[in-house]
Write an enzyme that holds these catalytic residues in place. Structure first.
Site, PDB file in Angstrom:
ATOM      1  N   SER A 149     -11.042  -8.241   3.180  1.00 54.27           N
ATOM      2  CA  SER A 149      -9.596  -8.324   2.984  1.00 54.27           C
ATOM      3  C   SER A 149      -9.091  -7.340   1.942  1.00 54.27           C
ATOM      4  CB  SER A 149      -9.209  -9.746   2.566  1.00 54.27           C
ATOM      5  OG  SER A 149      -7.836  -9.822   2.274  1.00 54.27           O
ATOM      6  N   ASP A 150      -7.932  -6.737   2.249  1.00 53.55           N
ATOM      7  CA  ASP A 150      -7.210  -5.983   1.224  1.00 53.55           C
ATOM      8  C   ASP A 150      -6.768  -6.945   0.138  1.00 53.55           C
ATOM      9  OD1 ASP A 150      -7.196  -3.389   2.272  1.00 53.55           O
ATOM     10  OD2 ASP A 150      -5.600  -3.886   3.663  1.00 53.55           O
ATOM     11  N   LYS A 151      -6.625  -6.423  -1.066  1.00 53.88           N
ATOM     12  CA  LYS A 151      -6.098  -7.265  -2.150  1.00 53.88           C
ATOM     13  C   LYS A 151      -4.577  -7.338  -2.095  1.00 53.88           C
ATOM     14  CE  LYS A 151      -5.509  -5.714  -6.351  1.00 53.88           C
ATOM     15  NZ  LYS A 151      -4.106  -6.026  -6.707  1.00 53.88           N
ATOM     16  N   LYS A 184     -13.552   1.685   4.386  1.00 55.78           N
ATOM     17  CA  LYS A 184     -13.546   0.477   5.218  1.00 55.78           C
ATOM     18  C   LYS A 184     -14.382   0.678   6.475  1.00 55.78           C
ATOM     19  CE  LYS A 184      -9.082  -1.600   3.988  1.00 55.78           C
ATOM     20  NZ  LYS A 184      -7.795  -2.075   4.523  1.00 55.78           N
TER      21      LYS A 184
END
Length: 950
Positions: A370-372, A661
């Site tokens: 997940s992106d922050k 990613k």
């Protein structure tokens, strides 16, 4: 059916049809269109012809409404050629079993059995109607899915900027677009800044096309057929459905809906059949296998019956009825309906699944990357701290700007803290900024970082000065350069200055001097001062703040173009730390996912200190930062195999880029993990496509990211992924449950007639009764099991393996046990009733028929959950199930108590004692399954205790 045209791929992957598609595309694109007309008009001519303004767009809402009435909505609508009546009639012709039943009814009519002929005809009508309703629901559910992700755009109308649905656009509207956006209509470009657009889904060319606002000279293409400017040469046109790869721009809408190049092609290609999902293919294969077995058994029953001297017409009718009932032709349809309704239910919970196969995969996800920003955090940035080298000298002397901790003077503002370096830092934040103010909503719109910088100006009583200067050039932020720069011309002295903001490490790397707090003086940066800046930035980062550096460069020659090579010898002005607090529900969601055996990985462009601080706040385990955190620099030095070996311990990737990613997904998939990856930017698209479940953000996500993803979070909230995985697991369980119900009923019906034939007993059920059982088996009770509410405890179970079958060993044992129970109970009633007089009477078949139906209803009740008791999940938690069973029982009562139906089903009235006896016996299937569930739960508890002790 109205499809979202932006979700369609124009190039089919099937090589056999590629040439046909390309020919159709070429033919469609060669026709006259608005884009062809307007590409040869100058900007002023286009504006005049469309009666619109280059800055404010259309001048009134009434004009927009009039044009919408004239041109229609900006949608591509595919008309359904076949009427509902035709579709209904086709169900009688396309199903061979139904045709055989029709033949049986005709034979009965000619042989004088009018009652049988009427009964069979009525049954055929009911069976076909149930099947038609199922197919219609499936189609409508899938149509609804197409409308879940409407295309949006940035519109300027009546001088006001707003974010609207693309379907509302009309010719003459002014539209802004930037990197990552999908072009919402055919647009005549009037301003382009480093603009490149990917037109591959329209032309097939992979290289992005550079776009300008320059008019195309039509005379240059006199050698072309009919002097038509080829679509690839219309460089001042942005086509509907294409993607902005670089830069940004604005333009005037010239064509909408089918009056666009995309629309012309789409209209010619709307008949391309969509492929089935893997689960549907599995169901098709299962249905065929079961059909083969059923045909063999039914054929043997028919053959043995005729050899025994039974009426060939009776055996034919029973065999065909058994074939209709036992062959699970409705399985793929019910699966599709269950998946589609599940997807619609997920949409209500803010998770839009764009592809049905993704629902199957959700239950198998064991890693979430997940992106922050905006996913784990709220994506509402606020400036918390500001620090300048000369004004504040060390990390302890920081200007705190938090709402609750603001350092203010007696007048309640921060104006007195405006030293020269503080002022210049805020000015750079103002000029390196593309956010805009919406008069309609009275808020700033744009990138959260930009919005936060603009909102902070008011606290220092500083105005937004962007309209007083001229932006000459812009170098947009991207994940590689990690900075943004603007070249600004000051009208007072006609000098150009480059203003830069970005990651503090990158700004510090390019800085050689710093701005003094007074008199606009600069001094050379020493290594000690660089260390102080680093120390201060890391101190802010350790508090969970995102830290940005600010700098500038005065150009001696104003004509020098702004390029990446120019960004050096900068004058450092200051640091700003921004706070993006975690979302409220994220910690609970992560806790639940960890319990369910899902590995959570946070990927962020922030520093290690910031990332670790946020991870601890939201519950991502960080036992040892040396093992749990991996930086982008270290990642660059590792091969996929090396990363795969260490990634099991890594929970955080810091200073990571979208390109990283892709490496992370490759490494995880190499290990056999099922990966969900979140992303919102253009460069995230490859990783989103490569992952098993690509998850894009609905609010901040670019159109490119949404296109590449399998699921869109409309609220950009990580906790929504939990609900999606929960739903995915629940839907798979529901499919297993209704399979258990359907197949156990099918096996029981086949076995009942087969045993009766084998032991030379009269048939316990007639053709009409078997067809009624088929309606119950394929109809509402089965479908209602597909919408059983999700049990939240599914998250306590580990993710399902990718290779796990639907019909597992446990499911097979359960359905065979259930079928055996139904067979024994029904045969007992049949033999008991027949033994009283040695003949098969209407009462005997009525008792047997009703017993089987009651067994079916108790079986459906037992199949609502695999392990939990009905007393635990509740009798009233699935309203659709209660309605379905209630209607089925009402129908059964009609069959045995209303004279008209008695004549059709060959039944007679039963006494209350008969009904009570049948309820008692048929409830045995429910009791047996409840005991199985109790044993399973105890076994699971013992296993859990054992492993905990170990």
């Amino acid at each position: 059916m109205s499809d979202n045209p932006f979700n369609a791929s124009l190039l089919d992957e099937d090589s056999n049809r590629e040439r046909e598609i390309l020919d159709a595309t070429a033919e469609a694109l060669s026709k006259p269109s608005p884009s062809l007309e307007y590409c040869t008009l100058s900007v002023d001519e286009a504006l005049e012809k469309l009666d619109t303004d280059k800055n404010g767009g259309l001048r009134s809402s009434n004009e927009a409404n009039n044009r919408r009435s004239l041109y229609g909505p900006n949608e591509i609508t595919v008309e359904d050629d076949e009427s509902l009546f035709k579709k209904f009639l086709s169900n009688f012709i396309e199903d061979r079993m139904i045709l055989l039943l029709i033949g049986s009814a005709v034979v009965s009519l000619f042989m004088g059995n009018i009652d049988d002929a009427v009964s069979i005809t009525l049954a055929i009508f009911i069976v076909v109607t149930v099947g038609f309703v199922q197919e219609y629901r499936s189609e409508k559910s899938l149509e609804a899915l197409n409308k879940l992700v409407p295309a949006e755009c940035h519109l300027m109308r009546c001088g006001q900027e707003s974010h609207v649905l693309a379907s509302t656009l009309v010719p003459g509207d002014l539209v802004h677009f930037r990197i990552g956006d999908r072009i919402p209509a055919d647009i005549r470009i009037i301003e382009a800044i480093d603009l490149s657009i990917d037109e591959s889904n329209l032309t097939g060319e992979n290289e992005p096309v550079h776009k300008t606002s320059q008019t195309i000279e039509k005379s240059s293409f006199n050698d072309q057929p009919n002097s038509i400017v080829p679509i690839s040469e219309r460089s001042c046109i942005a086509y509907m459905g294409t993607l902005v790869k670089e830069g940004h721009g604005k333009g005037i809408v010239v064509g909408t809906g089918t009056n666009t190049s995309f629309g012309a092609v789409f209209e010619m290609m709307n008949n391309i059949e969509k492929p089935k999902t893997p689960l549907q293919l599995t169901m098709d294969k299962l249905g065929k296998d079961l059909s083969l077995v059923s045909f063999i058994v039914i054929g043997m029953i028919c053959l043995v019956g005729i050899i025994q001297g039974r009426s060939w017409l009776e055996m034919f009718q029973i065999s065909v009825s058994l074939a209709v009932a036992a062959i699970p032709e409705g399985l793929p349809i019910i699966v599709t309906v269950t998946l589609a309704l599940g997807v619609l239910r997920m949409a209500k919970r803010k998770a839009i699944v764009r592809r049905l196969p993704s629902v199957e995969t959700l239950g198998s996800v064991n890693v979430i990357c997940s992106d922050k920003t905006g996913t784990l955090t709220s994506n509402h940035m606020t400036v918390s701290k500001l620090w300048c080298l000369d004004s504040m000298s060390n990390k302890l002397n920081v200007l705190s700007l938090d709402k609750n901790k603001k350092t203010k003077n007696s007048n309640g503002n921060l104006k007195n803290y405006l030293t020269e370096d503080v002022r210049e830092t805020l000015t750079i934040g103002n000029l390196c900024n593309n956010a805009s103010f919406s008069q309609e909503h009275a808020i700033f719109l744009g990138n959260p970082t930009d919005v936060a910088l603009l909102e902070q100006l008011a606290n220092f009583e500083m105005p937004d000065i962007r309209n007083t200067v001229q932006k000459v050039q812009e170098l947009p932020f991207n994940s590689k350069r990690k900075l943004m720069a603007t070249k600004i011309l000051n009208p007072v002295d006609n000098k150009c200055t480059v203003y830069v903001k970005g990651a503090f490490e990158r700004i510090l790397e390019y800085s050689t001097s710093y701005l003094k707090s007074k008199g606009k003086k600069t001094e050379k940066l020493t290594e000690a001062q660089k260390a102080t800046i680093n120390e201060c930035a890391n101190s802010m980062a350790s508090e969970g703040l995102r830290v940005f550096g600010f700098a500038k460069l005065t150009l001696s020659d104003s004509s020098t173009p702004l390029t990446e090579d120019l960004i050096k010898d900068l004058t450092f002005t200051g640091l700003i730390g921004m706070n993006d607090p975690p979302r409220p529900n994220v910690k609970f969601a992560i806790e639940q996912l960890l319990q369910g055996g899902v590995h959570i990985i946070m990927i962020t462009g922030d520093s290690e200190n910031t990332a670790v601080n946020i991870a601890k706040q939201i519950g991502i385990p960080v036992i040892d930062p040396k093992l749990s955190v991996l930086s982008g620099d270290k990642l660059d030095e590792m091969s996929d195999d090396q990363l795969a070996n260490v990634i099991d311990h890594v929970n955080i990737f810091a200073r990571a880029t979208p390109e990283h990613k892709l490496n992370i997904v490759r490494a995880l998939r190499k290990r056999g993990d099922v990966v969900a990856m979140t992303g919102d930017g253009v460069n995230d698209a490859p990783a989103l496509k490569l992952s098993d479940i690509g998850v894009s953000m609905g609010r901040i996500g670019t159109d490119v990211a949404k296109e590449a993803s399998d699921m869109v979070l409309t609220d950009d909230d990580f906790s929504t992924i939990l609900t999606a995985i929960e739903e995915g697991k629940g839907i798979f369980n529901n499919i297993q449950n209704f399979l258990t119900f359907q197949l156990s009923t099918s096996v029981a019906a086949l076995s009942l007639v087969a045993l009766s034939t084998a032991f030379k007993l009269p048939n316990p059920l007639n053709a009409m009764q078997i067809l009624w059982i088929n309606i119950l088996m394929d109809g509402p009770p089965a479908q209602s099991l597909g919408v059983e509410p999700v049990d939240h405890e599914v998250m306590k179970k580990p993710p399902r393996k990718r290779t796990d079958k639907i019909l597992t060993h446990d499911v097979m044992k359960r359905l065979l046990t259930t079928a055996a129970c139904i067979i024994v109970g029904t045969v007992y009633i049949f033999v008991k009733e027949m033994a009283e007089d040695g003949k098969v009477t209407a009462r005997d078949t009525t008792m047997t028929f009703t017993c089987f139906v009651f067994f079916d209803m108790f079986n459906a009740l037992a199949c609502r959950h695999n392990t939990k008791s009905i007393f635990e999940i509740g009798f009233f938690t699935n309203k659709m199930f209660n309605y379905a069973v209630g209607l089925s029982l009402l129908g059964q009562m009609c069959a045995i108590y209303i004279p008209f139906f008695q004549s059709i089903f060959k039944t007679e009235k039963l006494g209350i004692s008969d009904i009570l006896l049948l309820l008692l016996i048929s409830s045995s299937v429910f009791i047996v399954d409840e005991l199985r569930k109790l044993w399973t739960r105890k076994k699971n508890e013992e296993d859990s205790t054992y492993f905990s002790n170990v």
